[in-house]
Design a protein around this motif. Structure first.
Motif, PDB file in Angstrom:
ATOM      1  N   SER A   1      -3.762   2.722  -2.678  1.00  0.00           N
ATOM      2  CA  SER A   1      -3.241   3.973  -2.141  1.00  0.00           C
ATOM      3  C   SER A   1      -4.317   4.758  -1.414  1.00  0.00           C
TER       4      SER A   1
ATOM      5  N   PHE B   1       1.029   6.247  -7.917  1.00  0.00           N
ATOM      6  CA  PHE B   1       1.039   4.894  -7.362  1.00  0.00           C
ATOM      7  C   PHE B   1      -0.305   4.204  -7.576  1.00  0.00           C
ATOM      8  N   ALA B   2      -1.394   4.929  -7.350  1.00  0.00           N
ATOM      9  CA  ALA B   2      -2.730   4.337  -7.524  1.00  0.00           C
ATOM     10  C   ALA B   2      -2.940   3.897  -8.968  1.00  0.00           C
TER      11      ALA B   2
ATOM     12  N   GLU C   1       0.862  -1.182   0.000  1.00  0.00           N
ATOM     13  CA  GLU C   1       0.000   0.000   0.000  1.00  0.00           C
ATOM     14  C   GLU C   1       0.897   1.230   0.000  1.00  0.00           C
ATOM     15  N   TYR C   2       0.369   2.336  -0.524  1.00  0.00           N
ATOM     16  CA  TYR C   2       1.054   3.615  -0.431  1.00  0.00           C
ATOM     17  C   TYR C   2       0.143   4.585   0.310  1.00  0.00           C
TER      18      TYR C   2
ATOM     19  N   ALA D   1       0.487  10.156  -4.779  1.00  0.00           N
ATOM     20  CA  ALA D   1      -0.430   9.035  -4.560  1.00  0.00           C
ATOM     21  C   ALA D   1      -1.183   8.669  -5.831  1.00  0.00           C
TER      22      ALA D   1
ATOM     23  N   GLU E   1      -0.022   8.575   2.017  1.00  0.00           N
ATOM     24  CA  GLU E   1       0.618   9.893   1.988  1.00  0.00           C
ATOM     25  C   GLU E   1      -0.192  10.890   2.811  1.00  0.00           C
TER      26      GLU E   1
END
Length: 427
Positions: A387, A380-381, A196-197, A377, A199
């Motif tokens: 994310s 990454f998503a 997962e990311y 984000a 932020e």
């Protein structure tokens, strides 16, 4: 831990976070606010400061192939899969100290808290301090995260720096980055390795201030398309001598275009759609402009954002149609230059739900909202990484020296992430 001890620990964390922000501010002060140019010596110095801070606290540190700083608990340094928390350390020229940095320092504070308490996270955690997110320096945005995911284009790499004119590619290489993989579109970090990311970021609008909430969870991020410098070219002339019928005035042509885009914006919003339109840079040639001279050209930027891909596609077509029509009506020409575009991004519902539950567990009423601004984000998503984001209340907007995030609100946002990461913690 007793209630008194908890209070002392919280006060110590508050003080430590404030000191870190102050130290970074002193390293990057400008005539107003801070300037941390992407891939600059200042940006590198901030990363070095964070590295030394982490090492002193007993954390593990390393630089990835994009020369982004990665930090973790020593036990998680070799983890092949991990949750990634972080943001960017660069800023816009004469911007605020919290945009980007708050997300990095939130991750650092999570690591420091776990280290001090002798706790482990439910899954391995790595905190990343990324370079080059802001578009202000080269035009392209999300540079580091795009390089990590292998989607930084050749056109973006060729973009010139606003100051010295050298390409982004050259600046990245000068920062010690091996550019061959990036030029070939090879991801510097495998998306599948990132569980997962997450932020944390200051809110860039007034919603949390208006609702008197310290933090909220983000459900989605607007996509955008941007032109750094559209040029409208007409014909110079004396302001008093050329009748309207004979004028080829690029400033009035630009005004027509922006007015028509504004009318479309109003119509879309009135129908419940999502859209924002901005032209933040407008100028005629400073060497030749004059009060009594019809300019021969005007340059302006255009930034159009929406959460709906169809709206963005429609606005791109409308822009092309209106430029063609106005060119005919005003006897001018438009040249758009290179396009920078980012797709809208939906945050992972499971991560949003998990962060909302963590928010409730620490005694805050859950709140979910959309992000008007763009963030790493989104990259990454759109690369398939689940994310999510946490917004922290912040007065006076962002990208200016008057950002006014309170450390108490920052610590609340950090605690949301920490509580989520700790859920079902390992012994």
């Amino acid at each position: 831990m007793t209630q008194c001890a908890v209070g002392h620990a919280a006060a110590a964390e508050h003080q430590q976070a404030a000191e870190i922000f102050s130290a970074v501010y002193r390293m990057s002060r400008d005539r107003a606010g801070v300037s941390r140019p992407a891939y600059s010596e200042t940006e590198t110095a901030v990363l070095k400061f964070l590295e030394e801070l982490a090492v002193h606290a007993g954390l593990s540190t390393a630089y990835d192939a994009g020369q982004n700083l990665v930090m973790s608990l020593p036990e998680d340094a070799g983890a092949e899969q991990f949750v990634l928390v972080g943001s960017h350390v660069d800023s816009v020229p004469m911007g605020g100290n919290y945009d980007g940095m708050a997300g990095v320092i939130a991750g650092v504070m999570c690591l420091l808290r776990a280290k001090a308490r002798g706790e482990r996270f439910a899954r391995s955690l790595k905190v990343i301090a990324m370079r080059g997110e802001e578009s202000a320096w080269f035009g392209p945005c999300y540079i580091a995260s795009k390089a990590l995911m292998g989607v930084l284009s050749r056109e973006e790499l060729a973009a010139p720096h606003k100051g010295d004119g050298r390409s982004l590619d050259t600046h990245m290489e000068g920062a010690g980055i091996e550019m061959a993989p990036i030029r070939s579109g090879v991801p510097l970090m495998k998306a599948g390795d990132i569980l997962e990311y997450i932020e944390l970021h200051i809110e860039q609008g007034p919603l949390l201030i208006g609702k008197d909430r310290p933090a909220a969870i983000v459900s989605g991020i607007r996509g955008n398309f941007r032109y750094k410098a559209i040029r409208c070219t007409g014909e110079a002339g004396h302001s008093g001598a050329v009748p309207r019928a004979f004028r080829k005035d690029p400033v009035l042509a630009m005004s027509d275009l922006l007015t028509r885009l504004d009318e479309a914006w109003l119509s879309i919003v009135q129908k419940g759609g999502d859209l924002v339109v901005t032209s933040g840079v407008v100028h005629t040639d400073s060497e030749t402009n004059a009060m009594s001279r019809i300019p021969d050209q005007v340059d302006f930027s255009l930034d159009i954002r929406s959460q709906d891909p169809e709206t963005l596609r429609g606005m791109r077509q409308l822009l092309a149609d209106e430029m063609a029509q106005i060119s005919h009506e005003r006897k001018v020409t438009f040249a758009t230059g290179s396009l920078n575009a980012t797709a809208p991004a939906r945050m992972s519902q499971s991560v949003v739900d998990g962060l909302s539950a963590a928010m409730e567990r620490i005694g805050l009423a859950p709140m979910v909202m959309a992000s008007g601004g763009g963030h790493d984000a989104a990259v990454f998503a759109n690369a398939g990484v689940p994310s999510a984001m946490v917004f922290v209340r912040n007065q006076n907007g962002s990208h200016n020296p008057d950002e006014a995030m309170e450390i108490d609100d920052f610590m609340a946002g950090t605690s949301i992430i920490y509580e989520y990461l700790r859920g079902g913690a390992r012994a």
